[in-house]
Design an enzyme around this catalytic site. Structure first.
Site, PDB file in Angstrom:
ATOM      1  N   SER A   1       0.828  -1.219   0.000  1.00  0.00           N
ATOM      2  CA  SER A   1       0.000   0.000   0.000  1.00  0.00           C
ATOM      3  C   SER A   1       0.857   1.261   0.000  1.00  0.00           C
ATOM      4  O   SER A   1       0.611   2.187  -0.788  1.00  0.00           O
ATOM      5  CB  SER A   1      -0.974  -0.005   1.177  1.00  0.00           C
ATOM      6  OG  SER A   1      -0.322  -0.335   2.381  1.00  0.00           O
TER       7      SER A   1
ATOM      8  N   HIS B   1      -2.260  -8.794   2.068  1.00  0.00           N
ATOM      9  CA  HIS B   1      -1.875  -7.560   2.778  1.00  0.00           C
ATOM     10  C   HIS B   1      -2.989  -7.256   3.793  1.00  0.00           C
ATOM     11  O   HIS B   1      -3.275  -8.087   4.651  1.00  0.00           O
ATOM     12  CB  HIS B   1      -1.659  -6.479   1.711  1.00  0.00           C
ATOM     13  CG  HIS B   1      -0.974  -5.234   2.184  1.00  0.00           C
ATOM     14  ND1 HIS B   1      -0.287  -5.128   3.360  1.00  0.00           N
ATOM     15  CD2 HIS B   1      -0.877  -3.998   1.597  1.00  0.00           C
ATOM     16  CE1 HIS B   1       0.210  -3.899   3.483  1.00  0.00           C
ATOM     17  NE2 HIS B   1      -0.154  -3.193   2.433  1.00  0.00           N
TER      18      HIS B   1
ATOM     19  N   HIS C   1       5.426 -13.049   7.394  1.00  0.00           N
ATOM     20  CA  HIS C   1       5.639 -11.651   7.014  1.00  0.00           C
ATOM     21  C   HIS C   1       6.794 -11.563   6.037  1.00  0.00           C
ATOM     22  O   HIS C   1       7.730 -12.360   6.092  1.00  0.00           O
ATOM     23  CB  HIS C   1       5.929 -10.794   8.253  1.00  0.00           C
ATOM     24  CG  HIS C   1       5.676  -9.341   7.996  1.00  0.00           C
ATOM     25  ND1 HIS C   1       6.634  -8.502   7.498  1.00  0.00           N
ATOM     26  CD2 HIS C   1       4.552  -8.605   8.140  1.00  0.00           C
ATOM     27  CE1 HIS C   1       6.115  -7.292   7.358  1.00  0.00           C
ATOM     28  NE2 HIS C   1       4.849  -7.324   7.734  1.00  0.00           N
TER      29      HIS C   1
ATOM     30  N   ARG D   1       3.067  -5.627  17.241  1.00  0.00           N
ATOM     31  CA  ARG D   1       1.678  -5.131  17.192  1.00  0.00           C
ATOM     32  C   ARG D   1       0.722  -6.261  17.598  1.00  0.00           C
ATOM     33  O   ARG D   1      -0.300  -6.034  18.232  1.00  0.00           O
ATOM     34  CB  ARG D   1       1.366  -4.596  15.789  1.00  0.00           C
ATOM     35  CG  ARG D   1       2.289  -3.447  15.377  1.00  0.00           C
ATOM     36  CD  ARG D   1       2.140  -3.086  13.918  1.00  0.00           C
ATOM     37  NE  ARG D   1       2.494  -4.204  13.031  1.00  0.00           N
ATOM     38  CZ  ARG D   1       2.274  -4.212  11.726  1.00  0.00           C
ATOM     39  NH1 ARG D   1       1.722  -3.165  11.138  1.00  0.00           N
ATOM     40  NH2 ARG D   1       2.628  -5.250  10.993  1.00  0.00           N
TER      41      ARG D   1
ATOM     42  N   ASP E   1      -2.275  -8.889  11.851  1.00  0.00           N
ATOM     43  CA  ASP E   1      -3.660  -9.265  11.553  1.00  0.00           C
ATOM     44  C   ASP E   1      -4.151 -10.476  12.334  1.00  0.00           C
ATOM     45  O   ASP E   1      -5.341 -10.793  12.305  1.00  0.00           O
ATOM     46  CB  ASP E   1      -3.804  -9.554  10.053  1.00  0.00           C
ATOM     47  CG  ASP E   1      -3.553  -8.310   9.227  1.00  0.00           C
ATOM     48  OD1 ASP E   1      -3.963  -7.228   9.673  1.00  0.00           O
ATOM     49  OD2 ASP E   1      -2.954  -8.420   8.146  1.00  0.00           O
TER      50      ASP E   1
HETATM   51  N1  CMX Z   1       0.665 -19.933   5.448  1.00  0.00           N
HETATM   52  C1  CMX Z   1       1.011 -20.709   4.395  1.00  0.00           C
HETATM   53  N2  CMX Z   1       2.046 -20.457   3.565  1.00  0.00           N
HETATM   54  C2  CMX Z   1       2.783 -19.374   3.862  1.00  0.00           C
HETATM   55  C3  CMX Z   1       2.530 -18.548   4.960  1.00  0.00           C
HETATM   56  C4  CMX Z   1       1.399 -18.853   5.752  1.00  0.00           C
HETATM   57  N3  CMX Z   1       1.012 -18.069   6.793  1.00  0.00           N
HETATM   58  N4  CMX Z   1       3.455 -17.562   4.992  1.00  0.00           N
HETATM   59  C5  CMX Z   1       4.264 -17.783   3.936  1.00  0.00           C
HETATM   60  N5  CMX Z   1       3.866 -18.859   3.239  1.00  0.00           N
HETATM   61  C6  CMX Z   1       4.403 -19.402   2.000  1.00  0.00           C
HETATM   62  C7  CMX Z   1       4.278 -18.341   0.909  1.00  0.00           C
HETATM   63  O1  CMX Z   1       2.960 -18.367   0.336  1.00  0.00           O
HETATM   64  C8  CMX Z   1       5.353 -18.742  -0.047  1.00  0.00           C
HETATM   65  O2  CMX Z   1       4.864 -19.836  -0.789  1.00  0.00           O
HETATM   66  P1  CMX Z   1       5.137 -19.936  -2.380  1.00  0.00           P
HETATM   67  O3  CMX Z   1       6.616 -19.863  -2.529  1.00  0.00           O
HETATM   68  O4  CMX Z   1       4.540 -21.245  -2.757  1.00  0.00           O
HETATM   69  O5  CMX Z   1       4.438 -18.756  -3.002  1.00  0.00           O
HETATM   70  C9  CMX Z   1       6.439 -19.242   0.882  1.00  0.00           C
HETATM   71  O6  CMX Z   1       5.784 -19.579   2.108  1.00  0.00           O
HETATM   72  C10 CMX Z   1       7.530 -18.265   1.172  1.00  0.00           C
HETATM   73  O7  CMX Z   1       6.948 -17.107   1.720  1.00  0.00           O
HETATM   74  P2  CMX Z   1       7.749 -16.143   2.697  1.00  0.00           P
HETATM   75  O8  CMX Z   1       9.023 -15.757   2.054  1.00  0.00           O
HETATM   76  O9  CMX Z   1       7.809 -16.725   4.071  1.00  0.00           O
HETATM   77  O10 CMX Z   1       6.770 -14.915   2.784  1.00  0.00           O
HETATM   78  P3  CMX Z   1       6.462 -13.825   1.661  1.00  0.00           P
HETATM   79  O11 CMX Z   1       7.322 -12.671   1.951  1.00  0.00           O
HETATM   80  O12 CMX Z   1       6.476 -14.394   0.293  1.00  0.00           O
HETATM   81  O13 CMX Z   1       4.954 -13.473   2.004  1.00  0.00           O
HETATM   82  C11 CMX Z   1       3.103 -12.984   3.370  1.00  0.00           C
HETATM   83  C12 CMX Z   1       4.598 -12.765   3.147  1.00  0.00           C
HETATM   84  C13 CMX Z   1       2.641 -12.073   4.498  1.00  0.00           C
HETATM   85  C14 CMX Z   1       2.357 -12.566   2.081  1.00  0.00           C
HETATM   86  C15 CMX Z   1       2.849 -14.468   3.698  1.00  0.00           C
HETATM   87  O14 CMX Z   1       3.490 -14.790   4.904  1.00  0.00           O
HETATM   88  C16 CMX Z   1       1.377 -14.799   3.798  1.00  0.00           C
HETATM   89  O15 CMX Z   1       0.730 -15.025   2.774  1.00  0.00           O
HETATM   90  N6  CMX Z   1       0.799 -14.818   5.056  1.00  0.00           N
HETATM   91  C17 CMX Z   1      -0.606 -15.043   5.244  1.00  0.00           C
HETATM   92  C18 CMX Z   1      -1.384 -13.789   4.844  1.00  0.00           C
HETATM   93  C19 CMX Z   1      -1.161 -12.660   5.846  1.00  0.00           C
HETATM   94  O16 CMX Z   1      -1.255 -12.860   7.050  1.00  0.00           O
HETATM   95  N7  CMX Z   1      -0.917 -11.437   5.331  1.00  0.00           N
HETATM   96  C20 CMX Z   1      -0.827 -10.242   6.168  1.00  0.00           C
HETATM   97  C21 CMX Z   1       0.580  -9.668   6.272  1.00  0.00           C
HETATM   98  C22 CMX Z   1       0.566  -8.368   7.030  1.00  0.00           C
HETATM   99  C23 CMX Z   1       0.073  -7.255   6.154  1.00  0.00           C
HETATM  100  O17 CMX Z   1       0.746  -6.906   5.180  1.00  0.00           O
HETATM  101  O18 CMX Z   1      -1.000  -6.726   6.406  1.00  0.00           O
END
Ligand code: CMX
Length: 426
Positions: free
Chosen positions: A233, A263, A309, A318, A364
């Protein structure tokens, strides 16, 4: 605003000078390299942005202007806004001045309500909220002054006007989105004697006999206010603002990114997941049931929302703040008990998935359960709350970017063929 504007007017020449000398003395030094993995991986970890409002260290989490967020949990959002913009906490008179300024500008134009009421009844609350911001673009003082030919040195002043005009109206707009979208009855007037966050809580119209919902809202609005500038964002808003699109355009663009499930939408997804657990097990599950359910989610190709994250590698402070609030006030609530249990059980599951870099809860993971506890049960609305808060950081970053005269964003992309040719020569 006199105090805030004066403070910024004092600070900005020094900031410009500092930037100028860093560039002239060190402009060619390398601070980051980019690997091919990062090219395909969302530029994760590439240092290519400047942001002074806040920083996020992987092992510490958010610090606003160098102050760990956990030390700011008793502050008002207005104090945080002043801090984000200036790097200092306001004294009482600067705070009173800012509160009055926001109160004086809080009236939402009638056409905003006409537009919101004309939107389809099943519109997502985020689409409504962002449309309301965009439809007010014609009010932009920045756009008007730009059309008149203001100089680059002056950009920050009408940006600050836009910031104050927008921030002042967001609580009423966000509360209005809630009441219109979820058929909660007539809009509720703001109270000029209440501060920004308390007014938002009041205008939502939820019962709050002991003031705890208002307390939660103040905490929520502080905790989500900023998270440096590389997140979807803030970066989207910065990119749009760098084209000198005004703050109405750039904030709305940034918040469209916040509406994504990876996000800001994760908070609605997270509560949905917790409620699924509650339904499936008829209440708080055992550790084993919860572990199995987490594996089911992962094996089904889904993410466990609220966990992981892009930057953090520890429990998000947080989340700690929300957990502490819940432990103090909501321990009798099964939904909150599940959130606490997920924190005990799920990180160990996620640690077993090799590709997951961060198994810990993010902001979150707990907030939705607390909102739910106080009767804000319409979880598609939660990202709007996040947006009201995050607007503080995004708008502050915009004013500072215009003050520094930062350049239009334009990184270089490569074709796959170019990459293949490049690696062939390495
Ligand atoms: N559950 C399942 N799989 C997850 C995961 C989770 N909570 N967190 C990471 N992974 C997976 C990713 O989807 C990624 O898989 P692929 O390679 O198959 O695409 C892999 O693990 C590597 O990810 P990462 O390097 O650990 O994390 P990223 O930086 O790529 O992504 C985030 C970060 C937040 C998008 C991811 O952890 C996620 O999707 N979490 C769940 C959604 C969430 O809570 N989002 C809110 C974040 C806070 C915000 O921005 O508001």
């Amino acid at each position: 605003m006199a105090a805030l504007k004066e403070k910024l007017a004092q600070l900005i020449p020094g900031l410009r000078e500092e930037m100028g000398s860093i560039i002239s003395e060190h402009g060619d030094k390398v601070v980051s390299e980019v690997t091919i993995r990062q090219v395909y991986g969302g530029m994760r970890g590439v240092r290519g942005l400047i942001c002074d409002t806040s920083s996020v260290e992987p092992d510490k989490g958010l610090a606003i202007r160098g102050i760990p967020v956990i030390q700011l949990t008793d502050k008002l959002p207005e104090e945080i806004l002043y801090l984000l913009l200036t790097g200092e906490m306001p004294d009482q008179s600067a705070l009173d001045d800012l509160k009055k300024e926001l109160s004086d500008r809080r009236q939402v134009p009638d056409y905003v309500w006409d537009v919101l009421r004309a939107m389809p009844g099943d519109s997502h609350p985020m689409a409504m909220f962002n449309t309301a911001i965009l439809v007010m673009q014609k009010e932009s003082q920045y756009a008007a002054r730009y059309a008149e030919g203001m100089t680059k040195q002056e950009y920050w002043e009408p940006s600050l006007e836009d910031l104050l005009n927008i921030i002042a109206k967001l609580p009423a707009i966000a509360a209005g989105v809630y009441r219109i979208r979820f058929n909660k009855g007539p809009l509720i007037d703001s109270d000029p004697n209440l501060d920004w966050g308390a007014n938002y809580a009041k205008m939502l119209g939820l019962p709050d006999p002991n003031g705890l919902f208002t307390k939660l809202m103040q905490l929520y609005l502080v905790l989500h206010s900023d998270h440096e500038s590389g997140n979807v964002s803030a970066f989207s808003a910065h990119t749009v603002g760098s084209a000198l699109s005004d703050l109405y355009y750039s904030l709305s663009a940034g918040l469209n990114g916040l509406a994504g499930p990876l996000h800001g939408l994760a908070n609605q997804e997270c509560l949905r997941w917790v409620l699924m657990v509650k339904d499936k097990f008829g209440g708080v599950p055992t550790d084993e049931q919860l572990r199995d359910f987490a594996w089911e989610t992962l094996n089904g190709g889904q993410v466990v929302p609220g966990y992981g994250h892009a930057v953090l590698r520890v429990t998000d402070p947080r989340f700690d703040a929300f957990l502490a609030f819940g432990k103090q006030y909501c321990m009798d609530d099964e939904v909150f008990q599940i959130v606490a249990k997920v924190f005990d059980v799920v990180p160990d599951v996620l640690k077993q998935v090799k590709k997951i870099n961060d198994p810990w809860p993010n902001v979150d993971a707990g907030s939705g359960a607390l909102l739910y506890h106080y009767g804000l049960t319409e979880f598609p609305y939660y990202t709007v709350l996040f947006s009201v808060s995050r607007a503080l950081g995004i708008c502050s970053q915009n004013v500072l970017s215009r003050a520094l005269g930062l350049a239009i964003v334009r990184p270089k992309s490569s074709t796959t063929q170019w990459l293949k040719n490049k690696v062939a020569t390495m």
